[in-house]
Enzyme design. Sequence first.
Site, mmCIF file in Angstrom:
data_model
loop_
_atom_site.group_PDB
_atom_site.id
_atom_site.type_symbol
_atom_site.label_atom_id
_atom_site.label_comp_id
_atom_site.label_asym_id
_atom_site.label_seq_id
_atom_site.Cartn_x
_atom_site.Cartn_y
_atom_site.Cartn_z
ATOM 1 N N GLU A 1 10.625 -13.872 -20.251
ATOM 2 C CA GLU A 1 10.291 -12.483 -19.941
ATOM 3 C C GLU A 1 9.242 -11.954 -20.924
ATOM 4 O O GLU A 1 8.294 -11.263 -20.527
ATOM 5 C CB GLU A 1 11.563 -11.621 -19.972
ATOM 6 C CG GLU A 1 11.348 -10.119 -19.920
ATOM 7 C CD GLU A 1 10.640 -9.623 -18.651
ATOM 8 O OE1 GLU A 1 10.483 -10.400 -17.699
ATOM 9 O OE2 GLU A 1 10.233 -8.447 -18.644
ATOM 10 N N ASN B 1 0.960 0.054 5.801
ATOM 11 C CA ASN B 1 1.382 -0.797 4.691
ATOM 12 C C ASN B 1 2.108 -1.984 5.310
ATOM 13 O O ASN B 1 3.090 -1.795 6.018
ATOM 14 C CB ASN B 1 2.337 -0.006 3.768
ATOM 15 C CG ASN B 1 2.996 -0.882 2.730
ATOM 16 O OD1 ASN B 1 2.427 -1.876 2.301
ATOM 17 N ND2 ASN B 1 4.204 -0.507 2.317
ATOM 18 N N GLY B 2 1.617 -3.199 5.060
ATOM 19 C CA GLY B 2 2.261 -4.378 5.635
ATOM 20 C C GLY B 2 1.232 -5.307 6.251
ATOM 21 O O GLY B 2 0.045 -5.238 5.918
ATOM 22 N N LYS C 1 2.870 -2.789 -7.977
ATOM 23 C CA LYS C 1 4.243 -2.589 -8.416
ATOM 24 C C LYS C 1 5.261 -3.262 -7.512
ATOM 25 O O LYS C 1 6.212 -3.866 -7.967
ATOM 26 C CB LYS C 1 4.516 -1.079 -8.490
ATOM 27 C CG LYS C 1 5.913 -0.721 -8.956
ATOM 28 C CD LYS C 1 6.134 -1.168 -10.379
ATOM 29 C CE LYS C 1 7.538 -0.871 -10.864
ATOM 30 N NZ LYS C 1 7.856 -1.670 -12.066
ATOM 31 N N GLU D 1 0.944 -10.552 -18.052
ATOM 32 C CA GLU D 1 0.590 -9.691 -16.921
ATOM 33 C C GLU D 1 -0.235 -8.475 -17.311
ATOM 34 O O GLU D 1 -0.985 -7.954 -16.495
ATOM 35 C CB GLU D 1 1.823 -9.289 -16.099
ATOM 36 C CG GLU D 1 2.764 -8.285 -16.702
ATOM 37 C CD GLU D 1 3.878 -7.883 -15.713
ATOM 38 O OE1 GLU D 1 5.003 -7.673 -16.181
ATOM 39 O OE2 GLU D 1 3.627 -7.766 -14.505
ATOM 40 N N CYS E 1 0.852 -1.191 0.000
ATOM 41 C CA CYS E 1 0.000 0.000 0.000
ATOM 42 C C CYS E 1 0.891 1.246 0.000
ATOM 43 O O CYS E 1 2.090 1.160 0.192
ATOM 44 C CB CYS E 1 -0.874 0.015 1.248
ATOM 45 S SG CYS E 1 -1.778 -1.512 1.476
ATOM 46 N N LYS F 1 5.580 -10.534 -19.810
ATOM 47 C CA LYS F 1 5.068 -9.202 -20.143
ATOM 48 C C LYS F 1 3.674 -9.312 -20.741
ATOM 49 O O LYS F 1 2.775 -8.557 -20.400
ATOM 50 C CB LYS F 1 5.975 -8.486 -21.159
ATOM 51 C CG LYS F 1 7.218 -7.853 -20.658
ATOM 52 C CD LYS F 1 7.056 -6.645 -19.785
ATOM 53 C CE LYS F 1 6.945 -7.026 -18.339
ATOM 54 N NZ LYS F 1 8.136 -7.372 -17.628
ATOM 55 N N ARG G 1 1.522 1.899 -6.042
ATOM 56 C CA ARG G 1 1.672 0.994 -4.904
ATOM 57 C C ARG G 1 0.376 0.284 -4.530
ATOM 58 O O ARG G 1 0.383 -0.663 -3.748
ATOM 59 C CB ARG G 1 2.174 1.778 -3.682
ATOM 60 C CG ARG G 1 3.514 2.430 -3.900
ATOM 61 C CD ARG G 1 3.980 3.062 -2.622
ATOM 62 N NE ARG G 1 4.305 2.051 -1.631
ATOM 63 C CZ ARG G 1 5.499 1.524 -1.455
ATOM 64 N NH1 ARG G 1 6.498 1.919 -2.196
ATOM 65 N NH2 ARG G 1 5.713 0.613 -0.532
ATOM 66 N N HIS H 1 10.017 -31.967 -26.633
ATOM 67 C CA HIS H 1 9.778 -32.732 -25.404
ATOM 68 C C HIS H 1 8.389 -32.472 -24.842
ATOM 69 O O HIS H 1 8.118 -32.826 -23.696
ATOM 70 C CB HIS H 1 10.858 -32.397 -24.367
ATOM 71 C CG HIS H 1 12.226 -32.763 -24.825
ATOM 72 N ND1 HIS H 1 12.696 -34.059 -24.830
ATOM 73 C CD2 HIS H 1 13.209 -31.999 -25.355
ATOM 74 C CE1 HIS H 1 13.927 -34.071 -25.321
ATOM 75 N NE2 HIS H 1 14.257 -32.838 -25.649
ATOM 76 N N TRP I 1 -3.754 -1.888 -1.266
ATOM 77 C CA TRP I 1 -3.733 -3.090 -2.084
ATOM 78 C C TRP I 1 -4.029 -4.208 -1.088
ATOM 79 O O TRP I 1 -3.230 -4.510 -0.232
ATOM 80 C CB TRP I 1 -2.367 -3.283 -2.729
ATOM 81 C CG TRP I 1 -2.329 -4.385 -3.731
ATOM 82 C CD1 TRP I 1 -2.747 -4.346 -5.033
ATOM 83 C CD2 TRP I 1 -1.814 -5.704 -3.521
ATOM 84 N NE1 TRP I 1 -2.531 -5.554 -5.631
ATOM 85 C CE2 TRP I 1 -1.964 -6.400 -4.743
ATOM 86 C CE3 TRP I 1 -1.248 -6.379 -2.442
ATOM 87 C CZ2 TRP I 1 -1.564 -7.735 -4.902
ATOM 88 C CZ3 TRP I 1 -0.864 -7.695 -2.599
ATOM 89 C CH2 TRP I 1 -1.021 -8.361 -3.818
HETATM 90 O O1 M6R Z 1 11.004 -4.617 -7.511
HETATM 91 P P1 M6R Z 1 11.483 -5.958 -7.959
HETATM 92 O O2 M6R Z 1 12.392 -5.876 -9.141
HETATM 93 O O3 M6R Z 1 12.087 -6.757 -6.857
HETATM 94 O O4 M6R Z 1 10.178 -6.709 -8.436
HETATM 95 C C1 M6R Z 1 10.221 -8.041 -8.835
HETATM 96 C C2 M6R Z 1 8.937 -8.457 -9.491
HETATM 97 O O5 M6R Z 1 7.860 -8.271 -8.616
HETATM 98 C C3 M6R Z 1 8.670 -7.675 -10.780
HETATM 99 O O6 M6R Z 1 9.702 -7.817 -11.702
HETATM 100 C C4 M6R Z 1 7.352 -8.174 -11.427
HETATM 101 O O7 M6R Z 1 7.493 -9.487 -11.869
HETATM 102 C C5 M6R Z 1 6.938 -7.253 -12.577
HETATM 103 N N1 M6R Z 1 5.533 -6.999 -12.507
HETATM 104 C C6 M6R Z 1 7.218 -7.841 -13.909
HETATM 105 O O8 M6R Z 1 6.866 -6.987 -14.948
#
Ligand code: M6R
Length: 608
Positions: free
Chosen positions: A481, A98-99, A603, A488, A2, A485, A29, A504, A72
């Site tokens: 990766e 937050n937490g 994020k 997500e 949050c 992308k 956040r 395989h 969040w």
């Molecule tokens: O802040 P960080 O790099 O530690 O975050 C790691 C992941 O949470 C972050 O890369 C996440 O997978 C992204 N949403 C990917 O686009």
Amino acid sequence: MCGIFAFTTKNGKNAAEVLMDGLMSLEYRGYDSAGIFTPESGSIKAVGAAAQLRRKIPAGFFGKSGIAHLRWATHGEPTEQNAHPHQDCSGDVWVIHNGIIENFKALKKKLETLGHTFKSATDTEVLAHLVEEHLKTEKDFTKAALLALNEVKGTYGIAMQYRGDPSRVIGARMGSPVVLGLGEGERFIASDASPILRHTRQVVFLEDGEVASITPESHTIYKLAGTKVSREAEHIDWNAEAAQRGGYDHFMLKEIMEGPEVVENTIRGRLRESEGLAKLGGLESVERDLAKMDRIIIVGCGTAYFAGLTGEYMLEEHAGIPVEVELASEFRYRNPVVNGRTIVLAISQSGETLDTLEAIREGKRRGALTLGIVNTVGSTIARETDAGVYNHAGPEIGVASTKALVSQLSALALLTTFLGRQRGMSAHEGREIARALRALPQQIQAILNTRDGIQKMAKKYKNARDFLYIGRKYNYPIAFEGALKLKEISYIHAEGCGAGEMKHGPLAMIDQKFPTLAIATSDSVYEKMASNMQEIKARKGPLIAIASEGNDEIKQLADDVMYVPKTIEMLQPILNVVPLQLFAYFFAREKGYNVDRPRNLAKSVTVE
Ligand code: M6R
């Protein structure tokens, strides 16, 4: 996960307006509910993002101080009732958090037996009641807050207010970041510096187990035990605009477009090209120790993990040092074999990802030397590692990580050169890497200039329900990766696969409706990639290729081609990932989704 923001002033400003502006820059956040409190006007909450809250605030809502929150959800549904701030029974004590308060059930039970009634299903509310309870015997708000905080277990970044001492805000940190902003006749508390920077650049980062008591003209920091802590303020160079969209529709596109600048900033001042050396100031204190290390374990999550996997290829091939890459969330629950000659290297954009932080702590407990490749200055991972390399990529706001990856891979190339030269990499090889790194910004720009073509491709494939991404060697992690992308921000099924694994199993999925994106730039495994593409074509699978400029022959295999310039093999992923980021961005736009705020994600993942 949050965002918290608090403000107190003697300058006649309306705290409610300052808080609402600040919430907008903290939105990455969390955005499932929002709320604000001022001692003068009380509290307003709304389900949804900060804009929804702003619409609900009536004219005349005012405060000389106040607290505001973006949530969040972790404990309790994203409802208005569960939105922060939370209050005690009297409505005098208000808390944003937050937490996670892990012992909240036991505390709640105890407080209920003392006659407290709870209004929400959140863990946070117990804190307001705990402070209320302590205020019965301890009239000083700061002391009552300290007593309450000593009873809670878990993680928190907190701000709280008490109507009996309205110009004061208490902030506290345990595992979730908290930064104080020091202005002229005004003070701030926030989850990060972004809402503070338009008012002041003088900040103080709280450490875990510290509590701050602020008024417009003072700030005092205490340990939980009550002893005072003295800490110098730091000057932050980022300006608030650096965190704005800069004319693009989304932060994600802006951040992809920043690629050239990001590489420049990551490598700036860190290459001695004529000597073939990388100069990393953040590693100087451990330079000698690094020469003695015989193994690296890289830990990270999501995109940062894929950066680590690519780094494994770089470091083993060019620095000759054995590397393992672990999901941070797995590492901390294994019984990893780590000793004094092991480096545990955390990669994290935010520097606050809890799993990565805990993995670093685990490494430390087992005697490793800990390093970080971290973007956020002053973040917990940056501070808890023994040494490290800052990305200097600037704030990344889009939930989908893009520019951070480009920077992480560039930093890994610097680290490879640094460690490689300690281990017999020739000056010639070092110079070759340095030259290639310097050429990257222009090459990335050339790819960005082809974005209209990539947008057309995204349109062409917009109805596909599944996507396969394949690659080999350096581009094997990049395939994963690319798939991450797409899934997500587009919410469709996308899978990464080592191209050699197709036969395989995954090849069985291929038909006319199942497109594959093949990363097939001209490198040491190109011929093998071409064979894998043949196999897909033979099953009538639609094929998009990422290929090196000048490779016309690939058009006989692929239905569509995204061309990229050629660089040395170890840096090629830095170029290849850019069209994949653009493709995912335009694909999600075609679907009409808000790419900066994918559903169910936030994020920075500061909970397990
Ligand atoms: O802040 P960080 O790099 O530690 O975050 C790691 C992941 O949470 C972050 O890369 C996440 O997978 C992204 N949403 C990917 O686009």
